[in-house]
Design a protein around this motif. Structure first.
Motif, PDB file in Angstrom:
ATOM      1  N   VAL A 227     -18.452  17.743 -23.368  1.00 41.09           N
ATOM      2  CA  VAL A 227     -17.138  17.593 -22.726  1.00 41.09           C
ATOM      3  C   VAL A 227     -17.274  17.638 -21.212  1.00 41.09           C
ATOM      4  CG1 VAL A 227     -14.841  18.606 -22.440  1.00 41.09           C
ATOM      5  CG2 VAL A 227     -15.904  18.562 -24.705  1.00 41.09           C
ATOM      6  N   GLU A 228     -18.101  18.538 -20.702  1.00 44.32           N
ATOM      7  CA  GLU A 228     -18.293  18.631 -19.250  1.00 44.32           C
ATOM      8  C   GLU A 228     -18.899  17.348 -18.693  1.00 44.32           C
ATOM      9  OE1 GLU A 228     -20.618  22.244 -18.873  1.00 44.32           O
ATOM     10  OE2 GLU A 228     -18.859  23.291 -18.061  1.00 44.32           O
ATOM     11  N   VAL A 229     -19.835  16.748 -19.420  1.00 49.03           N
ATOM     12  CA  VAL A 229     -20.409  15.470 -18.990  1.00 49.03           C
ATOM     13  C   VAL A 229     -19.318  14.411 -18.903  1.00 49.03           C
ATOM     14  CG1 VAL A 229     -21.972  13.600 -19.642  1.00 49.03           C
ATOM     15  CG2 VAL A 229     -22.705  15.980 -19.881  1.00 49.03           C
ATOM     16  N   VAL A 230     -18.475  14.360 -19.933  1.00 49.33           N
ATOM     17  CA  VAL A 230     -17.385  13.375 -19.947  1.00 49.33           C
ATOM     18  C   VAL A 230     -16.437  13.607 -18.782  1.00 49.33           C
ATOM     19  CG1 VAL A 230     -15.398  12.532 -21.253  1.00 49.33           C
ATOM     20  CG2 VAL A 230     -17.533  13.079 -22.443  1.00 49.33           C
ATOM     21  N   LEU A 231     -16.077  14.857 -18.518  1.00 46.82           N
ATOM     22  CA  LEU A 231     -15.141  15.157 -17.435  1.00 46.82           C
ATOM     23  C   LEU A 231     -15.715  14.765 -16.080  1.00 46.82           C
ATOM     24  CD1 LEU A 231     -13.706  18.633 -18.548  1.00 46.82           C
ATOM     25  CD2 LEU A 231     -12.600  16.385 -18.675  1.00 46.82           C
ATOM     26  N   ARG A 232     -17.008  14.980 -15.883  1.00 46.71           N
ATOM     27  CA  ARG A 232     -17.617  14.609 -14.593  1.00 46.71           C
ATOM     28  C   ARG A 232     -17.631  13.096 -14.406  1.00 46.71           C
ATOM     29  NH1 ARG A 232     -22.291  18.918 -15.944  1.00 46.71           N
ATOM     30  NH2 ARG A 232     -21.179  20.810 -15.251  1.00 46.71           N
ATOM     31  N   HIS A 233     -18.047  12.376 -15.422  1.00 55.42           N
ATOM     32  CA  HIS A 233     -18.068  10.919 -15.308  1.00 55.42           C
ATOM     33  C   HIS A 233     -16.649  10.365 -15.166  1.00 55.42           C
ATOM     34  CE1 HIS A 233     -22.316   9.658 -16.116  1.00 55.42           C
ATOM     35  NE2 HIS A 233     -22.395  10.923 -16.491  1.00 55.42           N
ATOM     36  N   SER A 234     -15.706  10.973 -15.851  1.00 50.10           N
ATOM     37  CA  SER A 234     -14.317  10.533 -15.742  1.00 50.10           C
ATOM     38  C   SER A 234     -13.772  10.800 -14.349  1.00 50.10           C
ATOM     39  CB  SER A 234     -13.457  11.248 -16.785  1.00 50.10           C
ATOM     40  OG  SER A 234     -13.914  10.989 -18.098  1.00 50.10           O
ATOM     41  N   ALA A 235     -14.112  11.950 -13.774  1.00 50.23           N
ATOM     42  CA  ALA A 235     -13.647  12.278 -12.430  1.00 50.23           C
ATOM     43  C   ALA A 235     -14.187  11.289 -11.403  1.00 50.23           C
ATOM     44  CB  ALA A 235     -14.063  13.703 -12.060  1.00 50.23           C
ATOM     45  N   VAL A 236     -15.443  10.893 -11.566  1.00 49.73           N
ATOM     46  CA  VAL A 236     -16.046   9.927 -10.637  1.00 49.73           C
ATOM     47  C   VAL A 236     -15.367   8.565 -10.771  1.00 49.73           C
ATOM     48  CG1 VAL A 236     -18.160   8.687 -10.081  1.00 49.73           C
ATOM     49  CG2 VAL A 236     -18.256  11.130 -10.602  1.00 49.73           C
ATOM     50  N   ALA A 237     -15.140   8.127 -12.003  1.00 51.65           N
ATOM     51  CA  ALA A 237     -14.477   6.840 -12.219  1.00 51.65           C
ATOM     52  C   ALA A 237     -13.051   6.857 -11.696  1.00 51.65           C
ATOM     53  CB  ALA A 237     -14.491   6.488 -13.710  1.00 51.65           C
ATOM     54  N   LEU A 238     -12.344   7.961 -11.921  1.00 50.09           N
ATOM     55  CA  LEU A 238     -10.974   8.073 -11.423  1.00 50.09           C
ATOM     56  C   LEU A 238     -10.943   8.094  -9.906  1.00 50.09           C
ATOM     57  CD1 LEU A 238      -7.984   8.346 -12.052  1.00 50.09           C
ATOM     58  CD2 LEU A 238      -8.312  10.823 -12.270  1.00 50.09           C
ATOM     59  N   ALA A 239     -11.923   8.741  -9.292  1.00 55.23           N
ATOM     60  CA  ALA A 239     -12.001   8.746  -7.828  1.00 55.23           C
ATOM     61  C   ALA A 239     -12.145   7.323  -7.291  1.00 55.23           C
ATOM     62  CB  ALA A 239     -13.174   9.609  -7.366  1.00 55.23           C
ATOM     63  N   ALA A 240     -12.945   6.512  -7.979  1.00 53.26           N
ATOM     64  CA  ALA A 240     -13.091   5.114  -7.557  1.00 53.26           C
ATOM     65  C   ALA A 240     -11.772   4.370  -7.684  1.00 53.26           C
ATOM     66  CB  ALA A 240     -14.174   4.429  -8.399  1.00 53.26           C
ATOM     67  N   GLU A 241     -11.043   4.625  -8.760  1.00 51.20           N
ATOM     68  CA  GLU A 241      -9.731   3.999  -8.910  1.00 51.20           C
ATOM     69  C   GLU A 241      -8.791   4.432  -7.787  1.00 51.20           C
ATOM     70  OE1 GLU A 241      -7.190   3.762 -12.769  1.00 51.20           O
ATOM     71  OE2 GLU A 241      -6.248   5.265 -11.478  1.00 51.20           O
ATOM     72  N   GLN A 242      -8.834   5.715  -7.423  1.00 54.42           N
ATOM     73  CA  GLN A 242      -7.980   6.218  -6.350  1.00 54.42           C
ATOM     74  C   GLN A 242      -8.291   5.539  -5.023  1.00 54.42           C
ATOM     75  OE1 GLN A 242      -9.058  10.318  -7.192  1.00 54.42           O
ATOM     76  NE2 GLN A 242      -6.957  10.797  -7.803  1.00 54.42           N
ATOM     77  N   VAL A 243      -9.556   5.199  -4.802  1.00 54.10           N
ATOM     78  CA  VAL A 243      -9.920   4.448  -3.604  1.00 54.10           C
ATOM     79  C   VAL A 243      -9.239   3.083  -3.620  1.00 54.10           C
ATOM     80  CG1 VAL A 243     -11.825   3.324  -2.376  1.00 54.10           C
ATOM     81  CG2 VAL A 243     -12.100   5.648  -3.248  1.00 54.10           C
ATOM     82  N   GLY A 244      -9.237   2.435  -4.786  1.00 50.04           N
ATOM     83  CA  GLY A 244      -8.571   1.149  -4.896  1.00 50.04           C
ATOM     84  C   GLY A 244      -7.082   1.246  -4.640  1.00 50.04           C
ATOM     85  N   VAL A 245      -6.448   2.279  -5.173  1.00 50.82           N
ATOM     86  CA  VAL A 245      -5.018   2.497  -4.943  1.00 50.82           C
ATOM     87  C   VAL A 245      -4.741   2.695  -3.458  1.00 50.82           C
ATOM     88  CG1 VAL A 245      -3.122   4.128  -5.327  1.00 50.82           C
ATOM     89  CG2 VAL A 245      -4.574   3.433  -7.248  1.00 50.82           C
ATOM     90  N   ALA A 246      -5.519   3.553  -2.814  1.00 48.10           N
ATOM     91  CA  ALA A 246      -5.306   3.842  -1.393  1.00 48.10           C
ATOM     92  C   ALA A 246      -5.591   2.614  -0.532  1.00 48.10           C
ATOM     93  CB  ALA A 246      -6.188   5.014  -0.964  1.00 48.10           C
ATOM     94  N   SER A 247      -6.639   1.872  -0.871  1.00 48.62           N
ATOM     95  CA  SER A 247      -6.998   0.687  -0.085  1.00 48.62           C
ATOM     96  C   SER A 247      -5.876  -0.340  -0.097  1.00 48.62           C
ATOM     97  CB  SER A 247      -8.278   0.055  -0.629  1.00 48.62           C
ATOM     98  OG  SER A 247      -9.376   0.920  -0.508  1.00 48.62           O
ATOM     99  N   ARG A 248      -5.335  -0.585  -1.275  1.00 44.56           N
ATOM    100  CA  ARG A 248      -4.262  -1.571  -1.371  1.00 44.56           C
ATOM    101  C   ARG A 248      -2.996  -1.081  -0.664  1.00 44.56           C
ATOM    102  NH1 ARG A 248      -2.404  -5.785  -0.116  1.00 44.56           N
ATOM    103  NH2 ARG A 248      -0.642  -6.614  -1.296  1.00 44.56           N
ATOM    104  N   ALA A 249      -2.701   0.218  -0.770  1.00 42.35           N
ATOM    105  CA  ALA A 249      -1.536   0.761  -0.080  1.00 42.35           C
ATOM    106  C   ALA A 249      -1.680   0.620   1.431  1.00 42.35           C
ATOM    107  CB  ALA A 249      -1.338   2.224  -0.457  1.00 42.35           C
ATOM    108  N   LEU A 250      -2.874   0.849   1.954  1.00 40.35           N
ATOM    109  CA  LEU A 250      -3.111   0.675   3.388  1.00 40.35           C
ATOM    110  C   LEU A 250      -2.936  -0.785   3.789  1.00 40.35           C
ATOM    111  CD1 LEU A 250      -3.997   1.633   6.182  1.00 40.35           C
ATOM    112  CD2 LEU A 250      -6.385   1.449   5.406  1.00 40.35           C
ATOM    113  N   GLU A 251      -3.466  -1.695   2.996  1.00 40.82           N
ATOM    114  CA  GLU A 251      -3.291  -3.119   3.296  1.00 40.82           C
ATOM    115  C   GLU A 251      -1.814  -3.499   3.350  1.00 40.82           C
ATOM    116  OE1 GLU A 251      -5.440  -5.301   0.386  1.00 40.82           O
ATOM    117  OE2 GLU A 251      -7.409  -4.529   1.009  1.00 40.82           O
ATOM    118  N   MET A 252      -1.035  -2.985   2.399  1.00 41.60           N
ATOM    119  CA  MET A 252       0.395  -3.267   2.382  1.00 41.60           C
ATOM    120  C   MET A 252       1.070  -2.764   3.649  1.00 41.60           C
ATOM    121  SD  MET A 252       1.063  -2.199  -1.590  1.00 41.60           S
ATOM    122  CE  MET A 252       2.837  -2.125  -1.394  1.00 41.60           C
ATOM    123  N   ALA A 253       0.688  -1.545   4.074  1.00 38.94           N
ATOM    124  CA  ALA A 253       1.291  -0.964   5.269  1.00 38.94           C
ATOM    125  C   ALA A 253       0.938  -1.770   6.514  1.00 38.94           C
ATOM    126  CB  ALA A 253       0.838   0.492   5.420  1.00 38.94           C
TER     127      ALA A 253
END
Length: 372
Positions: A227-253
């Protein structure tokens, strides 16, 4: 550390971005998030059959591409930019990671080909009413059945795509410790209820278990280690998604600051707006560096993954929320309206900040990892 991606990885990014721009524009996101499933099942199958996105991390012998966390992270980043409604984090990251790192070749052979092809969706059910992401938060019980299988009793909540998944990997407490149990989505005794959430683009569900039949996933040691392995890999993948969300929001602004005029000038020429956008850029690039470093750590199997994952999750969560808030601020009154997409990005950022543990939780994990 080298953050440069090779040509194949950059081509993957370009291909995914072009595909999502063509198939998942804002209008499609708004339509899809109102459907019962919460995602376009035909598009999900196309993602598997045409692009092979669900099978990126799955070995070739199980129908995948044999890639790794970096490629998955690049896809997650592009999905964040597009605000895609899809069970990718649940199925292609959480469930797939659990199967890949388990000691159960039979389960891999049975489940991975269908997941890779986009024919089925799987998810991980961990959290309960306490909303704790640690071992102590697991109270759902598993007891041995008469036929050699297992029976589960209890509940899970905040399960990503839990009401739609064909297979639910359920974390439960047995007499010999924590285990992960394979449960069919239509298993008798399992009740699934979609939860009302702030972010309509990512579904969550509450699952009730009443003597639900299950099969235990074989693990190399205690199930919580997996479970800990899954949570770490999931956290890394989610962090990458958050970068995409923030990048697009900045472009919009930035785009809006160039075309919106007040007092005969573009608002982007005002010092206050310049400073706000400059701060947002710093947030995005800092988050990107942390996310990419964590992706490389996960790809290379480095021992600092627990620290890199928690650092990326905490930093990217806060950056994503800050930048999406600033995007609304730059847009002014129109940014608060339902018709404008700015609120979709903010809501995704805010719920993702809490998903897998909030920023304070991951800073605590980081402090523990470095011995503070």
């Amino acid at each position: 550390m080298d953050f440069a991606f090779d040509e194949d990885q950059e081509e993957l990014r370009r291909t995914v971005r072009a595909f999502l721009e063509a198939t998942a524009p804002e209008a499609e996101t708004r339509r899809t998030m109102e459907t019962e499933a919460g995602y376009d099942q035909a598009l999900w199958r196309r993602m598997g059959s045409e692009l092979g996105l669900q099978g990126l991390a799955i070995p070739e012998e199980h129908g995948g591409a044999g890639a790794g966390p970096v490629e998955v992270g690049l896809v997650m980043e592009e999905m964040g930019r597009a605000m895609l409604c899809a069970p990718y984090l649940a199925s292609a990251v959480q469930a797939t990671t659990a199967l890949l790192h388990s000691d159960d070749e039979e389960a891999r052979t049975e489940l991975l080909p269908a997941l890779a092809a986009g024919e089925q969706v799987a998810t991980l059910a961990l959290t309960e009413d306490s909303a704790r992401w640690n071992r102590e938060g697991v109270t759902l019980t598993a007891r041995a059945g008469a036929d050699g299988g297992w029976l589960l009793d209890g509940h899970k909540t905040f399960v990503l795509d839990g009401a739609q998944a064909d297979v639910v990997l359920t974390v439960a407490r047995a007499t010999d410790g924590i285990g992960i149990f394979l449960v069919a989505g239509d298993a008798p005794g399992l009740t699934r209820t979609t939860l009302p959430t702030l972010d309509l683009t990512r579904r969550q569900a509450r699952l009730e278990y009443r003597d639900v039949p299950a099969r235990r996933l074989r693990t190399r040691g205690d199930g919580w280690e997996l479970v800990e392995v899954v949570l770490r890999h999931s956290a890394v993948a989610l962090a990458a998604e958050q970068v995409g969300v923030a990048s697009r929001a900045l472009e919009m602004a930035v785009e809006y600051a160039k075309v919106r005029h007040q007092f005969g000038r573009a608002i982007g020429s005002f010092q206050a707006v310049k400073h706000l956008l400059a701060d947002s850029l710093m947030e995005v690039e800092s988050a990107r560096a942390a996310a990419y470093a964590a992706l490389l750590s996960a790809q290379n199997g480095e021992g600092d993954l627990p620290m890199a994952a928690s650092l990326a999750k905490s930093l990217c969560s806060d950056a994503s929320v800050k930048v999406t808030q600033d995007n609304i601020q730059v847009h002014g009154g129109i940014g608060f309206t339902w018709e404008h997409p700015a609120h979709l990005y903010f809501k995704r950022a805010k719920t993702s900040q809490l998903l897998l543990g909030d920023s304070a939780y991951h800073r605590e994990l980081l402090a523990q990892a470095i011995g503070v």
